[in-house]
Design a protein around this motif. Structure first.
Motif, PDB file in Angstrom:
ATOM      1  N   VAL A  19      -8.512  -4.924   7.996  1.00  0.00           N
ATOM      2  CA  VAL A  19      -8.445  -4.748   6.867  1.00  0.00           C
ATOM      3  C   VAL A  19      -9.392  -3.355   6.749  1.00  0.00           C
ATOM      4  CG1 VAL A  19      -9.710  -5.477   4.503  1.00  0.00           C
ATOM      5  CG2 VAL A  19      -8.242  -6.975   5.942  1.00  0.00           C
ATOM      6  N   ARG A  26      -8.077   9.134   2.383  1.00  0.00           N
ATOM      7  CA  ARG A  26      -6.950  10.029   1.570  1.00  0.00           C
ATOM      8  C   ARG A  26      -7.121  10.187  -0.116  1.00  0.00           C
ATOM      9  NH1 ARG A  26      -1.608   6.955   3.736  1.00  0.00           N
ATOM     10  NH2 ARG A  26      -1.599   7.785   6.089  1.00  0.00           N
ATOM     11  N   LEU A  30      -3.010  -7.632  11.403  1.00  0.00           N
ATOM     12  CA  LEU A  30      -3.850  -8.802  10.539  1.00  0.00           C
ATOM     13  C   LEU A  30      -3.389 -10.185  11.038  1.00  0.00           C
ATOM     14  CD1 LEU A  30      -5.614  -8.648   7.905  1.00  0.00           C
ATOM     15  CD2 LEU A  30      -3.470  -8.636   6.623  1.00  0.00           C
ATOM     16  N   LEU A  33       1.342   4.163   2.510  1.00  0.00           N
ATOM     17  CA  LEU A  33       1.828   3.903   3.900  1.00  0.00           C
ATOM     18  C   LEU A  33       3.383   3.885   4.216  1.00  0.00           C
ATOM     19  CD1 LEU A  33      -0.676   0.981   5.143  1.00  0.00           C
ATOM     20  CD2 LEU A  33      -1.116   3.416   4.900  1.00  0.00           C
ATOM     21  N   LEU A  35      -7.440  -0.186   7.218  1.00  0.00           N
ATOM     22  CA  LEU A  35      -6.497   0.344   6.139  1.00  0.00           C
ATOM     23  C   LEU A  35      -7.557   0.725   5.107  1.00  0.00           C
ATOM     24  CD1 LEU A  35      -3.763   0.361   5.146  1.00  0.00           C
ATOM     25  CD2 LEU A  35      -4.242  -1.961   3.810  1.00  0.00           C
ATOM     26  N   ARG A  78      -8.521   4.050   5.992  1.00  0.00           N
ATOM     27  CA  ARG A  78      -7.289   5.094   5.680  1.00  0.00           C
ATOM     28  C   ARG A  78      -7.088   5.657   4.123  1.00  0.00           C
ATOM     29  NH1 ARG A  78      -1.733   4.439   9.199  1.00  0.00           N
ATOM     30  NH2 ARG A  78      -3.131   3.043  10.084  1.00  0.00           N
ATOM     31  N   GLU A  79      -7.078   4.493   3.456  1.00  0.00           N
ATOM     32  CA  GLU A  79      -6.898   4.633   1.976  1.00  0.00           C
ATOM     33  C   GLU A  79      -7.946   5.360   1.231  1.00  0.00           C
ATOM     34  OE1 GLU A  79      -5.243   1.194  -0.210  1.00  0.00           O
ATOM     35  OE2 GLU A  79      -3.662   2.314   0.236  1.00  0.00           O
ATOM     36  N   PHE A 104       0.277  -2.648  10.347  1.00  0.00           N
ATOM     37  CA  PHE A 104      -0.968  -3.519   9.842  1.00  0.00           C
ATOM     38  C   PHE A 104      -0.778  -4.845   9.734  1.00  0.00           C
ATOM     39  CE2 PHE A 104      -2.385  -4.798   5.516  1.00  0.00           C
ATOM     40  CZ  PHE A 104      -3.948  -4.989   5.709  1.00  0.00           C
ATOM     41  N   GLU A 162      -6.982  -4.139  -5.389  1.00  0.00           N
ATOM     42  CA  GLU A 162      -6.296  -4.844  -4.411  1.00  0.00           C
ATOM     43  C   GLU A 162      -5.797  -6.079  -5.403  1.00  0.00           C
ATOM     44  OE1 GLU A 162      -5.433  -5.249  -1.130  1.00  0.00           O
ATOM     45  OE2 GLU A 162      -6.575  -3.666  -0.360  1.00  0.00           O
ATOM     46  N   TYR A 169       0.940  -1.168   0.035  1.00  0.00           N
ATOM     47  CA  TYR A 169       0.019  -0.115   0.026  1.00  0.00           C
ATOM     48  C   TYR A 169       0.945   1.290   0.093  1.00  0.00           C
ATOM     49  CZ  TYR A 169      -3.338  -3.651   1.421  1.00  0.00           C
ATOM     50  OH  TYR A 169      -3.925  -4.751   1.168  1.00  0.00           O
TER      51      TYR A 169
END
Lengths: 315, 267
Positions: B10, B20, A105, A93, B13, B16-17, A101, B83, A90
Motif C-alpha cells: 500500500v 505523479r 498485497l 497504473l 502504491l 507512486r500515486e 500490486f 480511496e 488505480y
C-alpha cells in the motif's frame, strides 16, 4: 466453502446517515466446487452480504466463514478472490502494474508475481493491453481485469459482485466461459447478477434473497422444478360443442382453436392426461404433448414477482 | 512479518500515486524558484555577503517549510477519502490487510514522497547557497531534517482528517492545526495571563480551552530551528533528538485515532 448463519448487516444511508439493517438473520451454505448465483431484488442485501464475506465490513450479528475460517480473518481473505461491482482501479497504473500490486498485497512471493500476472493477462485476453494505463480500458476489459486481479493469488473461492453488469453479448459470453472454467480448476464461484439468463447458464447452485432473508437455497434445478409446469396438448380434427365442453372441463380452460388445430394448456400432468382421454373420446388426434418449462427469469418473477424488477443493483 | 508485506505494498502504491501528482511537482518547482529568487533579494538588499547568505537561508528554509506543508495537506487530506470515494479501497481491504495497516501504508507512502520532495528542495537550496558563496553547515542540515520531521507530523494530521472529514473540510482543519501548531506555547501563555488578570466562569473556561489546545495540538515549533540555522546559532542535539521522539509519538497517536475512526466506518 461458504457458511453463513443468522448473518445481520447493514449500512448507513441518507443525509442523516440513518442505519439500515438489510440482512436480518440470513443463513445459507455454498458447497465446495459449486458455481453459485446470488439473487435478490434491488436493495435485498446482495452487495452488503458480499462485503461482509470478503472482509470489507464486519457483520452486526451472526456468523460467516470461508473455507472454515471466520470472515475478515487473514486466512479467510487468503482463500478468496474478490471482484467488485463496476470495478474501480488505480487509473494511472497499467494492467501489469495493477496485477503486481494485488499479488504483492496478497503475499505472492516476488519471483512468482510477474509470471502469474502474465498468465492471467493471457487468460483474460488482455496481454496486448498489459502495458496500457487502465484509464483507457473499456467496460469489458475492466471486468476481465477485475477477474484477473481476483485470481492473482490462486484462491479457492471467487466472490464476484455483478461481474456481467453492463457487458454486451460477446463480453458476457466470454466472461461466462471464464467463470465456468474456474469450476474445472476446482474453484468455487459465488456471484451476484441481475442477468438471470447468465446465472441460469452457468450456475448449478442458487441462493435467493427475499425480504432480508434467504427464500431459496439449493441446486438451480431444484428451484426451476418448483416452478409451474405448463404442458401444451396439441390436437387435430373437427371440434364439436360436446368435445369443447369436455376439454374445457378437463383443462379448466377451453382450447385455443385455429382451423382444425386446437391447443390446450394444462397446469398439471393429471390435467394433461384428462385432456388426452377427452380428446380421444371425441375422436380427435393427439398431435403433440410439449412440456414448457419457465426460464430462471420467469421462475424468479413467478416466485418473487410482486411487480418488481429482476434482481440487481447494490445494497 | 506477514502483515508488513501488504502495508509496504500500500505504501509503494501511495508513493507512486502521490509522486505523479502535478500539484506536488508545481509546489516543488515553486520552492526552487523561491530559493533562486532569494539570491536576488539578498543581492538587492545590498548587504554584505554574510547577511545575503542569511537572507538566502531564511527565505529558502521558510519556503521549503511552507510549500511542503501545503503539499502535505493537499495530498494527505485526499489520501484515504479518495480511496473510499473511488471504491478502490474494497479490493484492497478484501486482502489480508486490516484498516490500521492500510492507514499506516498510506501514511508511509506519502511520507516517502515528501522525503524525496524535501530532499529535492534541499538539494536545490544547498546548491544555490553554495553558488552564492556559502558553506552548508551542520545546523542547516539539521534544520532541513527537522523541517521534514515537521512535515511528517503535518502528514499525520492530514491523514487523520482524510479519514474523518471531506477533503475540503479536512484541508481547512489541517491548515488551522498546522498554523496553530506554531503558536501553542503562545496559546497556553495567553490562557495563563487571562486567568491571572481577570476572573469569572468565562475566563476559566477559556483558559482551560487554551490549555487543552496547547496539550492536544502538535507543537510544531519544536521542529523550527530554521532561524537558528540561518543565523549560524548552534542547535542542541538533545533538542533535535527529543523533537524526533515527540514526532514519532504524536504521529503514532494520530494514526491510531485515524484507525479507530476508519474501523467504525461502514464502507
Amino acid at each position: 466453502m461458504i457458511r453463513v448463519e443468522e448473518l445481520r448487516a447493514g449500512y448507513r444511508a441518507g443525509f442523516r446517515r440513518a442505519w439500515r439493517e438489510v440482512l436480518q438473520g440470513v443463513s445459507f451454505h455454498v458447497p465446495r466446487g459449486a458455481i453459485a448465483g446470488y439473487l435478490g431484488v434491488n436493495g435485498a442485501g446482495k452487495t452488503t452480504t458480499i462485503k461482509v464475506l470478503v472482509g470489507v465490513n464486519a457483520p452486526t450479528g451472526g456468523r460467516a466463514s470461508i473455507a472454515g475460517h471466520p470472515v475478515g480473518t487473514p486466512a479467510a481473505q487468503r482463500a478468496l478472490g474478490y471482484a467488485q461491482e463496476a470495478p474501480f482501479f488505480y487509473e494511472g497504473l497499467t494492467a501489469r502494474e495493477l496485477l503486481g500490486f494485488y499479488a504483492r498485497l496478497s503475499g505472492v512471493p516476488r519471483p512468482e508475481r510477474a509470471p502469474r500476472a502474465e498468465a492471467l493477462l493471457e487468460e483474460v485476453q488482455l496481454s496486448d493491453a498489459g502495458d496500457r494505463p487502465v484509464r483507457g480500458f473499456s467496460k469489458g476489459m475492466r471486468q476481465r481485469l477485475a477477474l484477473a486481479q481476483a485470481l492473482v493469488h490462486d484462491p479457492e473461492l471467487l466472490v464476484l459482485d455483478e461481474p456481467l453488469d453492463g457487458l454486451d453479448s460477446m463480453g458476457r459470453l466470454h466472461l461466462r466461459e471464464l467463470i465456468a472454467r474456474q469450476r474445472d480448476r476446482g474453484r468455487t464461484v459465488f456471484f451476484s447478477s441481475h442477468v438471470l439468463s447468465d446465472v441460469e447458464a452457468v450456475c448449478d447452485h442458487l441462493v435467493v434473497l427475499d425480504g432480508a432473508k434467504v427464500a431459496y437455497e439449493g441446486p438451480t434445478a431444484g428451484f426451476m422444478a418448483q416452478g409451474d409446469l405448463t404442458i401444451e396438448v396439441r390436437l387435430a380434427g373437427a371440434l364439436t360443442a360436446d368435445a369443447t365442453a369436455a376439454l374445457a372441463a378437463a383443462a379448466g380452460d377451453p382450447p385455443a382453436t385455429s382451423g382444425e388445430v386446437h391447443v390446450v394448456r394444462c397446469a398439471t400432468q393429471a390435467q394433461a392426461d384428462a385432456v388426452v382421454d377427452a380428446a380421444r373420446a371425441a375422436g380427435l388426434q393427439v398431435v403433440a404433448l410439449t412440456p414448457a418449462r419457465h426460464s430462471l427469469e420467469e421462475r424468479f418473477l413467478e416466485a418473487f414477482g410482486r411487480p418488481r424488477q429482476a434482481a440487481g443493483g447494490a445494497a | 512479518m506477514s502483515w508488513l508485506g501488504p502495508v509496504l505494498a500500500v505504501a509503494g502504491l501511495a508513493f507512486r500515486e502521490s509522486a505523479r501528482n502535478r500539484v506536488l511537482h508545481a509546489l516543488v518547482g515553486a520552492t526552487l524558484l523561491m530559493t533562486g529568487a532569494s539570491v536576488v533579494f539578498g543581492w538587492v538588499s545590498g548587504d554584505e555577503q554574510a547577511r545575503q547568505l542569511k537572507i538566502v537561508a531564511d527565505l529558502s528554509l521558510s519556503a521549503i517549510a511552507l510549500l511542503g506543508t501545503i503539499a502535505s495537506i493537499f495530498l494527505g487530506t485526499n489520501l484515504v477519502y479518495q480511496e473510499v470515494e473511488r471504491r478502490t479501497v474494497y479490493t484492497v481491504l478484501a486482502r489480508p490487510i486490516d484498516r490500521g495497516g492500510f492507514i499506516v501504508g498510506k501514511y508511509l507512502g506519502l511520507a516517502g514522497v515528501m522525503a524525496v520532495a524535501v530532499a529535492a528542495m534541499s538539494a536545490g537550496f544547498l546548491l544555490v547557497y553554495g553558488l552564492a558563496g556559502g558553506r552548508p553547515s551542520v545546523g542547516l542540515l539539521v534544520a532541513l531534517a527537522l523541517t521534514y520531521v515537521e512535515l511528517a507530523v503535518v502528514i499525520g494530521v492530514a491523514v487523520f482528517f482524510s479519514v474523518a472529514a471531506h477533503p475540503i473540510e479536512g484541508a481547512v482543519f489541517a491548515f488551522v492545526v498546522a498554523l496553530a501548531g506554531h503558536v501553542t506555547a503562545d496559546l497556553q501563555r495567553l490562557g495563563a495571563d487571562l486567568a491571572r488578570d481577570a476572573s469569572g466562569v468565562g475566563v476559566v473556561v477559556l483558559e482551560k480551552v487554551l490549555y487543552g489546545a496547547y496539550v492536544l495540538l502538535p507543537n510544531l515549533e519544536n521542529f523550527n530551528v530554521r532561524p537558528h540555522a540561518a543565523h549560524g546559532v548552534a542547535i542542541d542535539p538533545a533538542h533535535a533528538g527529543l523533537a524526533l521522539v515527540y514526532a514519532v509519538v504524536y504521529v503514532a497517536i494520530l494514526l491510531g485515532l485515524a484507525t479507530v475512526v476508519f474501523r467504525r466506518k461502514v464502507l
